[in-house]
Design a protein around this motif. Structure first.
Motif, PDB file in Angstrom:
ATOM      1  N   SER A   5     -22.874  19.357  34.003  1.00 17.08           N
ATOM      2  CA  SER A   5     -24.838  18.485  34.038  1.00 17.08           C
ATOM      3  C   SER A   5     -23.568  16.816  33.662  1.00 17.08           C
ATOM      4  CB  SER A   5     -25.444  19.303  32.879  1.00 17.08           C
ATOM      5  OG  SER A   5     -25.040  18.909  31.831  1.00 17.08           O
ATOM      6  N   ASP A   6     -24.876  15.991  33.955  1.00 20.31           N
ATOM      7  CA  ASP A   6     -24.532  14.465  33.079  1.00 20.31           C
ATOM      8  C   ASP A   6     -24.748  15.044  31.419  1.00 20.31           C
ATOM      9  OD1 ASP A   6     -24.702  12.751  35.162  1.00 20.31           O
ATOM     10  OD2 ASP A   6     -27.012  12.635  34.511  1.00 20.31           O
ATOM     11  N   ASP A   7     -25.201  15.519  31.018  1.00 18.09           N
ATOM     12  CA  ASP A   7     -24.868  15.933  29.398  1.00 18.09           C
ATOM     13  C   ASP A   7     -24.483  16.606  29.102  1.00 18.09           C
ATOM     14  OD1 ASP A   7     -26.946  14.175  29.878  1.00 18.09           O
ATOM     15  OD2 ASP A   7     -28.405  15.868  29.393  1.00 18.09           O
ATOM     16  N   GLU A   8     -23.662  17.883  29.863  1.00 15.47           N
ATOM     17  CA  GLU A   8     -22.697  18.572  29.558  1.00 15.47           C
ATOM     18  C   GLU A   8     -21.063  18.538  29.873  1.00 15.47           C
ATOM     19  OE1 GLU A   8     -23.622  22.835  28.490  1.00 15.47           O
ATOM     20  OE2 GLU A   8     -25.112  21.553  28.067  1.00 15.47           O
ATOM     21  N   PRO A   9     -20.455  18.072  29.789  1.00 13.00           N
ATOM     22  CA  PRO A   9     -18.893  18.237  29.988  1.00 13.00           C
ATOM     23  C   PRO A   9     -18.070  19.728  30.453  1.00 13.00           C
ATOM     24  CG  PRO A   9     -18.891  16.619  28.978  1.00 13.00           C
ATOM     25  CD  PRO A   9     -20.348  17.642  28.129  1.00 13.00           C
ATOM     26  N   LEU A  10     -17.485  20.807  31.201  1.00  6.96           N
ATOM     27  CA  LEU A  10     -17.487  21.529  31.133  1.00  6.96           C
ATOM     28  C   LEU A  10     -15.502  21.840  30.579  1.00  6.96           C
ATOM     29  CD1 LEU A  10     -18.711  23.987  31.948  1.00  6.96           C
ATOM     30  CD2 LEU A  10     -17.868  23.882  34.520  1.00  6.96           C
ATOM     31  N   GLN A  11     -15.454  22.454  29.987  1.00  5.47           N
ATOM     32  CA  GLN A  11     -13.876  23.194  30.170  1.00  5.47           C
ATOM     33  C   GLN A  11     -13.737  24.315  31.193  1.00  5.47           C
ATOM     34  OE1 GLN A  11     -11.940  25.529  27.282  1.00  5.47           O
ATOM     35  NE2 GLN A  11     -10.844  24.321  26.793  1.00  5.47           N
ATOM     36  N   VAL A  12     -12.161  24.203  31.983  1.00  5.91           N
ATOM     37  CA  VAL A  12     -11.932  24.928  32.793  1.00  5.91           C
ATOM     38  C   VAL A  12     -10.461  25.172  32.776  1.00  5.91           C
ATOM     39  CG1 VAL A  12     -11.765  25.216  35.499  1.00  5.91           C
ATOM     40  CG2 VAL A  12     -13.530  24.052  33.871  1.00  5.91           C
ATOM     41  N   TYR A  31     -16.316  16.041  34.747  1.00  8.83           N
ATOM     42  CA  TYR A  31     -17.218  15.279  33.653  1.00  8.83           C
ATOM     43  C   TYR A  31     -18.381  15.369  34.970  1.00  8.83           C
ATOM     44  CZ  TYR A  31     -14.117  15.142  30.044  1.00  8.83           C
ATOM     45  OH  TYR A  31     -13.019  14.606  29.657  1.00  8.83           O
ATOM     46  N   ARG A  32     -19.445  15.019  34.644  1.00  8.37           N
ATOM     47  CA  ARG A  32     -20.575  14.304  35.911  1.00  8.37           C
ATOM     48  C   ARG A  32     -21.254  12.501  35.213  1.00  8.37           C
ATOM     49  NH1 ARG A  32     -24.309  17.874  39.228  1.00  8.37           N
ATOM     50  NH2 ARG A  32     -24.953  16.163  41.377  1.00  8.37           N
ATOM     51  N   GLU A  59     -22.792   9.749  36.341  1.00 10.25           N
ATOM     52  CA  GLU A  59     -23.959   8.161  37.305  1.00 10.25           C
ATOM     53  C   GLU A  59     -23.115   9.036  39.249  1.00 10.25           C
ATOM     54  OE1 GLU A  59     -22.335   4.495  36.942  1.00 10.25           O
ATOM     55  OE2 GLU A  59     -23.912   4.140  35.255  1.00 10.25           O
ATOM     56  N   GLY A  60     -23.570  10.299  39.337  1.00  3.44           N
ATOM     57  CA  GLY A  60     -23.469  10.807  40.449  1.00  3.44           C
ATOM     58  C   GLY A  60     -22.370  10.909  40.967  1.00  3.44           C
ATOM     59  N   LYS A  61     -21.114  10.877  40.123  1.00  3.51           N
ATOM     60  CA  LYS A  61     -19.854  11.020  40.415  1.00  3.51           C
ATOM     61  C   LYS A  61     -19.209  12.457  39.793  1.00  3.51           C
ATOM     62  CE  LYS A  61     -18.581   7.128  43.157  1.00  3.51           C
ATOM     63  NZ  LYS A  61     -18.395   5.426  43.329  1.00  3.51           N
ATOM     64  N   PHE A  62     -18.027  13.244  40.723  1.00  3.22           N
ATOM     65  CA  PHE A  62     -17.365  14.342  38.934  1.00  3.22           C
ATOM     66  C   PHE A  62     -15.622  13.360  38.704  1.00  3.22           C
ATOM     67  CE2 PHE A  62     -20.559  16.580  41.081  1.00  3.22           C
ATOM     68  CZ  PHE A  62     -21.352  16.802  40.423  1.00  3.22           C
ATOM     69  N   TYR A  63     -15.678  13.936  37.551  1.00  5.30           N
ATOM     70  CA  TYR A  63     -14.471  13.024  37.076  1.00  5.30           C
ATOM     71  C   TYR A  63     -13.314  14.744  36.384  1.00  5.30           C
ATOM     72  CZ  TYR A  63     -16.707   8.945  38.178  1.00  5.30           C
ATOM     73  OH  TYR A  63     -16.985   7.446  38.157  1.00  5.30           O
ATOM     74  N   CYS A  64     -12.315  14.480  36.533  1.00  2.00           N
ATOM     75  CA  CYS A  64     -11.567  15.717  35.681  1.00  2.00           C
ATOM     76  C   CYS A  64     -10.310  14.778  34.541  1.00  2.00           C
ATOM     77  CB  CYS A  64     -10.881  16.887  36.566  1.00  2.00           C
ATOM     78  SG  CYS A  64     -10.500  17.849  36.279  1.00  2.00           S
ATOM     79  N   GLU A  98     -17.559   6.159  29.253  1.00  2.98           N
ATOM     80  CA  GLU A  98     -16.167   6.458  28.509  1.00  2.98           C
ATOM     81  C   GLU A  98     -16.896   8.246  27.895  1.00  2.98           C
ATOM     82  OE1 GLU A  98     -16.345   3.869  25.170  1.00  2.98           O
ATOM     83  OE2 GLU A  98     -15.368   1.652  26.545  1.00  2.98           O
ATOM     84  N   ILE A  99     -15.904   8.720  28.023  1.00  4.07           N
ATOM     85  CA  ILE A  99     -15.127  10.065  26.888  1.00  4.07           C
ATOM     86  C   ILE A  99     -15.308  10.503  25.824  1.00  4.07           C
ATOM     87  CG2 ILE A  99     -14.208  12.379  27.221  1.00  4.07           C
ATOM     88  CD1 ILE A  99     -12.470  11.403  30.178  1.00  4.07           C
TER      89      ILE A  99
END
Ligand code: FES
Length: 101
Positions: A12-19, A30-31, A33-38, A59-60
């Motif tokens: 979600s926008d609020d919660e990045p995920l560790q994988v 990360y999500r 503005e509707g896009k995904f980043y890693c 910014e992260i």
């Protein structure tokens, strides 16, 4: 090697995920503005998980010392971060997020 990170709905926008990838390497997804980043999960400044931070204005923000990186390029933006973070292109397929690493 192309690997599935997670489902689109896991980030979600609020919660990045560790994988953890198949080789044990940890990345953060990360999500924004509707896009995904890693990126790599480990901050280049210290022993912090960027997945425990948050994204603000592209910014992260690292949870330890609040240094930051550009979510698109991984370039350091705010001290004490001075080394870039590795980034990975994310693709969406059948409701999943994938990277090639
Ligand atoms: Fe990330 Fe210091 S550990 S800014």
């Amino acid at each position: 090697m192309v690997q599935i990170l997670c489902s689109v709905e896991d980030v979600s926008d609020d919660e990045p995920l560790q994988v953890k990838l198949t080789d044990g390497h940890a990345v953060a997804v990360y999500r924004w503005e509707g896009k995904f980043y890693c990126t790599d999960d480990l901050c280049t400044h210290g022993d912090a998980s960027l997945a425990e931070g948050y994204v603000e204005d592209g910014e992260i923000i690292c949870p330890f010392h609040l240094g930051s990186f550009c979510i698109k390029s991984g370039a350091p933006r705010t001290a004490p971060c001075s080394e870039p973070i590795a980034t990975y292109a994310v693709t969406e397929k059948d409701g999943n997020l994938l990277i090639d690493r």
